[in-house]
Design an enzyme around this catalytic site. Structure first.
Site, PDB file in Angstrom:
ATOM      1  N   CYS A  14       0.842  -1.197   0.000  1.00  0.00           N
ATOM      2  CA  CYS A  14       0.000   0.000   0.000  1.00  0.00           C
ATOM      3  C   CYS A  14       0.877   1.247   0.000  1.00  0.00           C
ATOM      4  CB  CYS A  14      -0.916   0.017   1.218  1.00  0.00           C
ATOM      5  SG  CYS A  14      -0.014   0.131   2.771  1.00  0.00           S
ATOM      6  N   CYS A  17       3.127   1.723   2.957  1.00  0.00           N
ATOM      7  CA  CYS A  17       4.385   0.969   2.863  1.00  0.00           C
ATOM      8  C   CYS A  17       5.443   1.823   2.173  1.00  0.00           C
ATOM      9  CB  CYS A  17       4.186  -0.320   2.057  1.00  0.00           C
ATOM     10  SG  CYS A  17       3.124  -1.550   2.832  1.00  0.00           S
ATOM     11  N   ASP A 446       8.210  27.615 -33.013  1.00  0.00           N
ATOM     12  CA  ASP A 446       9.183  28.065 -34.002  1.00  0.00           C
ATOM     13  C   ASP A 446       8.605  27.765 -35.389  1.00  0.00           C
ATOM     14  OD1 ASP A 446      11.595  29.000 -35.046  1.00  0.00           O
ATOM     15  OD2 ASP A 446      12.442  26.985 -35.094  1.00  0.00           O
ATOM     16  N   ASP A 643      13.226  23.369 -31.937  1.00  0.00           N
ATOM     17  CA  ASP A 643      14.165  22.293 -32.266  1.00  0.00           C
ATOM     18  C   ASP A 643      15.127  21.985 -31.136  1.00  0.00           C
ATOM     19  OD1 ASP A 643      15.941  24.371 -32.279  1.00  0.00           O
ATOM     20  OD2 ASP A 643      16.239  24.408 -34.441  1.00  0.00           O
ATOM     21  N   ASP A 647      16.583  27.457 -30.008  1.00  0.00           N
ATOM     22  CA  ASP A 647      15.473  27.893 -29.169  1.00  0.00           C
ATOM     23  C   ASP A 647      15.718  27.556 -27.701  1.00  0.00           C
ATOM     24  OD1 ASP A 647      13.876  28.781 -31.375  1.00  0.00           O
ATOM     25  OD2 ASP A 647      13.453  26.689 -31.820  1.00  0.00           O
TER      26      ASP A 647
END
Length: 755
Positions: A14, A17, A446, A643, A647
Site C-alpha cells: 500500500c 508501505c 518556431d 528544435d 530555441d
C-alpha cells in the site's frame, strides 16, 4: 561519488508501505532524496556513493519486511522483463490463495444467510447437528485463512510491534486478528462467559470473508496494475535479441550484449535492426514507423542512418554500429518512459502526506470507536451487545480505512498516461511535466522544422533566357551541387530527381553571403541571392520578386556575364498536418504564437497558411526568451515548441519545453516532452492526454477519499443512534477491495480514450 539509482522493492502492499520505506531511506546519512512508487514497486534513491552503499539501503528496510532487489538471481537478467516475471510469480501465488478461499467464503455466506433468514422466520432454525458441525468447522477455517492466506497481514502486525511502523497490512492484521482472538476466547471459555457476553456471537466468518475479499481485491488490483505497464513491454518487444556480425569473412550470430561500436552488422530482409549505425554497403527500404509514425518504408543506402528497433523490408545491407546497448535511441526511449512512469506528480504530494499519517490515525479511531461503544453503549444496550457492536466497529474501521486506493490514485494514472503517450510518439520526461501541461493556455512555436518541414524544396522556375528549362536547371544544379547551403541543396535535389544530367564545373568559388561562381563549357556563371544580382548589375522585376518573397519563397538568381538568365524559387513548405494541428489547439482553448528568425513577410505567409493569428518575425533567441517571459508575466502558462538548439533559452524558460524531432535526430534529452514524429499534431494530443490524465487523477482521488469519508463514520457506528446503521466487517472488506480495484480500473480507461 554521487549516485542516483532505481531499485525494485518487494513486499509493498500500500501507499503507507511506500511512505515507511521513504522515511527509512531518508534517515540514512548520505541519502539526499528518496522517491518510492507503490504502483511501479520501485525506489529511486539519490545518495552519496562514498557514504552509502546499495547494501546499506537494503538493510535499512529489511527488518520492516521489505526487500530491495540489488542483483538478479544466478542466470537471470535484471530489468523490466525480470520484474514482470517476478510479478507473474507473485500473481500466481495470490491466485492460489484466492482459489483456496472460495469454498470457505461460500460456506461462510451460506451459514450467515441461513442464520439471517432463520431469524426472519423464512427458514427453520439450523438443526443441532449442523449447528455443532459449523461451530467446530469455523475455527479451523478461520485459522487457515488467518495463518496461511492472511500471513502478510500478521507480518504487518509483527513489524508494527517491533518497529512501530504501521501499514495497511497492520490494519488488516489487527482487525482480523482481534476478531479471531475474541471468537477464540468465547469458544475456549464458553461456560464462564455465558451470561456476561453473547457467546454465540463469534466473528470467525468475518475473519474468513474479510481476508478473502481483501486478497481477491489485491489479486485483481495486481492483475490490473500489470496492464498499466504494457507500454514498456511493447517497447522492449521492439528490441532485437541477436545480430549477424561480419567477422573474419563469416557471419556470426552475436547476442546484443556482446556488440561493440564499429562492428559491421548484416541485416537481411525482414530482420529487425539491432543497434544504431550508418549503412556502409547495400541498400534497402526500412520501416521506421515506430519512430516517425510514417507507414511508408524509407530508402536506406550508403551513408544513411539506421536506428535500433526499425525493420528492414526488402533488400539486404551492412551497417557499422555507432551506438550500442544503453546508448541506442530505442534504449533512451525505454529509459525515459520507465523514469517518467516511476516519477511523482506534484498533485500526489497531498495523497502521500495523508497516507503517511493515515494508518496511525485510523488505529486511533478504531480504538476510540471501541472505547465509545463500551463506555456509552453498555448502559442502554448491555455489555454483551455493546461489546459485540464495538468489536464490529473496531474491525470495520481498520478494514475499510486502508489507504490502498489513495496510494494508487495518482501513480496508476501517470503510468497509463505516460505509456499512452509513448504509443502515440509523445515522450514525457516526468510526471511533473505531464501535470503542468494540462494548465498550458499558450503555445509558442518556431517556424522552421515545427510548422514547416525544415527542408527547403524547389518550388518554381522563371526562365528569361533562350534556353529550355532543362538546360537552365542543369546549369543551376551544376553550380549549386558544390554549395552546402540548404537552398542550393533543394535545387540540386530537384534536378537529380528530374533526371537532369550533371554538368562539369571548373574554377568553382564560393562568394560568402551572396552565392557561388563557376565555369561551365568555357562560360562563367553566377548563382546566388538578390544581393549578388545587384552587385553584378543584373536587372530584374523587383515587384515580382517582392511578391514571391511575401509568399515565403526564396529566390535563386542564375546569371551569365551580368545578364539574368532565370530565377528559381525555393520554399520551406508548411507541414501537411500543421493547419489541422493549430485548429486542434485553438479548439482546446490554447492560443498559438509563432516566433521565428525569418523575415516578417515569410513569417506572416507561413502563419496564414497554418492558421496562426499572432506571428513575430526577425526574432533572435534573446527575443524569443523575452517574449516567453512577457507572456508568463501576464499570468499565462506557456509551452514552447522548437528544435531544442537555437530555441534553447526560450525552451528552458517556458513552463513546458517541447522538442520537435524526427527519426534518429530526436533530441530526447532537450525538453520536458519530445514529439518523436516531429509532428505538431502530436502537440494537441499531448495536451489532451495531460488533461485526460489529470481528470483521471482527480476522479481517483475523489473516490479514494469518499470511500473513507463515508466509510469510517458508518463503520464506527456514528449513524446507529438515529438510523440503526452499522457496517459489517464483511462489507467493509468488500468495499475496501472494490475501492482499490475501481481506482486502477478507472486509470486503465485512459488506454481506451481517443486523443
Amino acid at each position: 561519488m554521487d549516485a542516483a539509482q532505481t531499485f525494485r522493492v518487494e513486499g509493498m502492499h500500500c501507499a503507507s508501505c511506500a511512505a515507511m520505506i521513504e522515511r527509512a531511506f531518508r534517515k540514512r546519512a548520505g541519502v539526499r532524496s528518496a522517491v518510492v512508487n507503490y504502483a511501479t514497486e520501485t525506489a529511486t534513491v539519490d545518495f552519496d556513493g562514498q557514504t552509502v552503499r546499495p547494501q546499506d539501503l537494503a538493510q535499512a528496510i529489511q527488518p520492516m519486511g521489505f526487500t530491495l532487489v540489488l542483483e538478479p538471481p544466478p542466470g537471470e537478467a535484471t530489468g523490466p522483463n525480470h520484474a514482470k516475471r517476478e510479478k507473474l510469480r507473485e500473481l500466481a501465488e495470490m491466485r492460489t490463495k484466492v482459489i483456496s478461499s472460495i469454498p470457505l467464503v461460500i460456506f461462510s455466506f451460506l451459514t450467515m444467510g441461513w442464520d439471517t433468514l432463520a431469524s426472519w422466520g423464512r427458514l427453520p432454525v439450523m438443526a443441532p447437528v449442523w449447528h455443532d458441525l459449523v461451530h467446530h468447522l469455523f475455527p479451523i477455517m478461520a485459522t487457515y485463512m488467518l495463518l496461511v492466506v492472511g500471513k502478510p497481514y500478521l507480518q504487518g502486525v509483527w513489524s508494527f510491534a517491533r518497529h512501530g511502523q504501521a501499514s495497511m497490512d497492520t490494519l488488516i492484521g489487527i482487525g482480523t486478528g482481534a476478531a479471531f482472538l475474541y471468537s477464540f476466547v468465547l469458544n475456549a471459555f464458553e461456560q464462564p462467559l455465558t451470561g456476561l457476553l453473547n457467546v454465540q456471537q463469534t466473528y470467525y466468518d468475518a475473519t474468513i470473508v474479510v481476508i478473502a475479499f481483501i486478497t481477491l481485491g489485491k489479486y485483481l488490483e495486481a492483475k490490473a496494475r500489470l496492464k498499466t505497464g504494457d507500454a514498456i513491454e511493447k517497447l522492449l518487444g521492439l528490441q532485437a535479441k541477436t545480430a549477424l556480425v561480419a567477422r573474419d569473412g563469416r557471419e556470426v550470430e552475436t547476442p546484443l550484449a556482446q556488440l561493440a561500436v564499429g562492428d559491421r552488422i548484416i541485416v537481411k530482409p525482414g530482420a529487425r535492426i539491432p543497434v544504431d549505425g550508418s549503412v556502409v554497403d547495400g541498400a534497402s527500404y526500412v520501416d521506421e514507423s515506430m519512430l516517425t509514425g510514417e507507414p511508408v518504408p524509407v530508402e536506406k543506402k550508403a551513408g544513411d542512418q539506421v536506428a535500433a528497433g526499425t525493420v528492414n523490408t526488402t533488400g539486404a545491407f551492412t551497417f557499422r554500429a555507432a551506438k550500442v546497448g544503453a546508448d541506442t535511441l530505442l534504449a533512451h526511449i525505454i529509459k525515459q518512459v520507465q523514469e517518467a512512469q516511476g516519477s511523482k506528480a506534484p498533485v500526489q504530494a497531498l495523497a502521500d502526506r495523508i497516507a503517511a499519517v493515515f494508518v496511525p490515525v485510523v488505529l486511533g479511531l478504531a480504538v476510540l470507536a471501541l472505547a465509545l461503544w463500551l463506555g456509552v453503549g453498555t448502559a442502554p444496550l448491555g455489555l454483551a451487545h455493546a461489546l459485540s457492536l464495538g468489536l464490529a466497529a473496531f474491525v470495520s474501521i481498520l478494514v475499510i480505512a486502508c489507504p490502498c486506493a489513495l496510494g494508487l490514485a495518482t501513480p496508476t494514472a501517470i503510468i497509463v498516461g505516460v505509456g499512452q503517450g509513448a504509443r502515440e510518439g509523445i515522450l514525457i520526461r516526468d510526471a511533473e511535466t505531464l501535470e503542468r501541461l494540462h494548465q498550458v493556455d499558450t503555445v509558442v512555436v518556431d517556424k522552421t522544422g515545427t510548422i514547416t518541414k525544415g527542408r527547403p524544396e524547389f518550388a518554381e522556375l522563371h526562365n528569361f533566357s533562350g534556353l529550355d528549362d532543362t538546360e537552365v536547371l542543369a546549369l543551376l544544379a551544376a553550380l549549386e551541387q558544390k554549395s552546402e547551403h540548404p537552398v542550393a541543396h533543394a535545387v540540386a535535389v530537384h534536378a537529380a530527381a528530374a533526371g537532369i544530367p550533371r554538368r562539369a564545373v571548373e574554377d568553382f568559388a564560393s562568394i560568402p553571403g551572396q552565392g557561388v561562381r563557376g565555369t561551365i563549357g568555357g562560360k562563367t556563371y553566377h548563382a546566388g541571392n538578390e544581393r549578388l544580382a545587384r552587385a553584378l548589375g543584373a536587372t530584374f522585376d523587383e515587384a515580382a520578386i517582392a511578391t514571391e518573397t511575401s509568399r515565403g519563397r526564396t529566390p535563386v538568381f542564375l546569371m551569365a556575364e551580368g545578364v539574368l538568365l532565370a530565377v528559381a524559387f525555393v520554399a520551406d513548405p508548411v507541414k501537411d498536418a500543421a493547419p489541422g494541428a493549430v485548429a486542434a489547439l485553438h479548439a482546446l482553448g490554447v492560443n498559438v504564437i509563432m516566433l521565428t528568425g525569418d523575415n516578417e513577410n515569410t513569417a506572416r505567409h507561413v502563419a496564414q497558411q497554418a492558421g496562426i493569428r499572432e506571428v513575430i518575425g526577425n526574432a533572435r533567441p534573446a527575443d524569443k526568451l523575452a517574449k516567453v517571459k512577457e507572456l508568463q508575466a501576464r499570468g499565462q502558462v506557456v509551452a514552447m515548441a522548437g528544435d531544442g538548439v537555437n530555441d534553447a533559452p526560450a525552451l528552458a524558460q517556458a513552463d513546458v519545453g517541447i522538442a520537435m524531432a524526427t527519426g534518429t535526430d530526436v533530441a530526447i534529452e532537450s525538453a520536458g516532452i519530445t514529439l518523436l514524429h516531429g509532428d505538431i499534431a502530436k502537440l494537441a494530443k499531448a495536451i489532451r492526454l495531460s488533461r485526460l490524465t489529470m481528470r483521471g487523477i482527480r476522479q481517483n482521488l475523489f473516490w479514494a477519499f469518499i470511500y473513507n469519508v463515508i466509510g469510517i463514520p458508518l463503520a464506527g457506528g456514528l449513524f446507529y443512534p438515529w438510523f440503526g446503521w452499522t457496517l459489517s466487517p464483511v462489507f467493509a472488506g468488500l468495499a475496501m477491495a472494490f475501492s482499490s480495484v475501481s481506482v486502477v480500473t478507472n486509470s486503465l480507461r485512459l488506454k481506451a480514450m481517443k486523443l
